[in-house]
Scaffold this active site. Structure first.
Site, PDB file in Angstrom:
ATOM      1  N   PHE A   2       0.828  -1.209   0.000  1.00 25.21           N
ATOM      2  CA  PHE A   2       0.000   0.000   0.000  1.00 25.21           C
ATOM      3  C   PHE A   2       0.857   1.250   0.000  1.00 25.21           C
ATOM      4  O   PHE A   2       0.622   2.193   0.753  1.00 25.21           O
ATOM      5  CB  PHE A   2      -0.933  -0.012   1.211  1.00 25.21           C
ATOM      6  CG  PHE A   2      -1.822  -1.221   1.256  1.00 25.21           C
ATOM      7  CD1 PHE A   2      -2.903  -1.348   0.396  1.00 25.21           C
ATOM      8  CD2 PHE A   2      -1.553  -2.266   2.129  1.00 25.21           C
ATOM      9  CE1 PHE A   2      -3.712  -2.466   0.421  1.00 25.21           C
ATOM     10  CE2 PHE A   2      -2.361  -3.392   2.163  1.00 25.21           C
ATOM     11  CZ  PHE A   2      -3.445  -3.499   1.311  1.00 25.21           C
ATOM     12  N   CYS A   3       1.837   1.268  -0.881  1.00 23.29           N
ATOM     13  CA  CYS A   3       2.796   2.369  -0.973  1.00 23.29           C
ATOM     14  C   CYS A   3       2.634   3.063  -2.323  1.00 23.29           C
ATOM     15  O   CYS A   3       2.149   2.461  -3.293  1.00 23.29           O
ATOM     16  CB  CYS A   3       4.218   1.809  -0.822  1.00 23.29           C
ATOM     17  SG  CYS A   3       5.548   3.026  -1.003  1.00 23.29           S
ATOM     18  N   GLY A   4       3.038   4.310  -2.405  1.00 22.41           N
ATOM     19  CA  GLY A   4       3.012   4.997  -3.683  1.00 22.41           C
ATOM     20  C   GLY A   4       3.908   4.341  -4.722  1.00 22.41           C
ATOM     21  O   GLY A   4       3.711   4.522  -5.928  1.00 22.41           O
TER      22      GLY A   4
END
Length: 275
Positions: free
Chosen positions: A57-59
């Protein structure tokens, strides 16, 4: 008409003097895969590795797709991507291993080796991530991981070669050129007869002209690859001894892309820009 100088192929020459403790390289460790199997990292002897701490759930999570493309593209070059999920940076991978596996395979089609979730930040740092981050252990450089998708380059015999921050894309020229360098245990002269590639021009219609200077006749494959790892065009060519001019007719929409020229003895990658 645009003339572009090719990037220089950088060879990382790693000393065999050892590190401060004198007994460890990446192959010295063992760990647990995301499926729960314990493996020795020595199983990767003979392969270049890109070791990446991943998060769901990271950019930077979309890099999963490019990492898989990198792994698939250079599998024949004895190269693999190894992923270590980690929740230490922004708490962006909180799930269990099974949840992480379902996510990265289901959403991004990941097939490269994913390992069980690893600790990277202090005090719960996995032993191999201590080795990756601290010069007194790896013998080369300090390289503290500060975010997800930090990348480490490990050579065929387990030596620490280089590291790249999260913002470095998987198909960055520095990474690709390193993958294509001769194996550390082979003679550079034996593997690389004189072979040079330069971009002569790129016009607005997408025609690319390459000047290739070779010591021998070669069958060659020339591929155009965008920075996400998608192959835009691939064709076979015959390269004559001496200087050959190769014309590639391809409609290239990408402003920035890679040109990879591969023979049975060599490979060169150039970074190209069209305006």
């Amino acid at each position: 008409m645009l003339r572009i100088t090719s990037f220089i192929l950088i060879l990382f020459l790693i000393s065999n003097n050892g590190n401060a403790q004198g007994q460890q390289n990446f192959h010295s460790f063992s760990g647990v895969t995301i499926l729960g199997d314990t493996i020795s990292f020595s199983q990767w002897y003979g392969k270049k590795l890109l070791v990446v701490n991943t998060a769901s759930f990271c950019g930077f999570t979309p890099q999963f797709a490019a990492l898989q493309a990198l792994d698939s593209t250079y599998d024949a070059n004895n190269f693999e991507v190894i992923g270590f999920p980690c929740n230490d940076f922004g708490a962006q991978d909180p799930g269990e291993d099974s949840t992480i596996l379902n996510f990265c395979t289901g959403v991004f089609g990941v097939k490269f080796q994913m390992m069980s979730k690893a600790g990277i930040a202090l005090p719960d740092t996995a032993p191999w991530y201590k080795w990756l981050q601290w010069q007194y252990l790896n013998g080369v450089a300090d390289a503290q991981v500060s975010w997800n998708f930090h990348k480490f380059c490990i050579d065929e015999v387990g030596n620490w070669v280089a590291h790249h921050p999260s913002t470095t894309l998987p198909f960055d020229t520095a990474i690709v050129n390193w993958i294509l360098t001769p194996p550390v245990n082979l003679s550079l002269q034996e593997l690389n007869p004189f072979f040079d590639v330069k971009i002569n021009s790129i016009d607005n219609a997408g025609q690319i002209i390459l000047d290739i200077n070779s010591a021998n006749n070669h069958e060659a494959k020339i591929s155009l690859i965008d920075m996400s790892g998608r192959v835009l065009n691939t064709d076979d060519y015959f390269i004559s001894r001496g200087v050959s001019t190769i014309k590639i007719n391809a409609s290239i929409k990408s402003r920035l892309f890679l040109i990879m020229v591969t023979t049975n003895q060599n490979a060169k990658v150039l970074k190209a820009v069209r305006f």
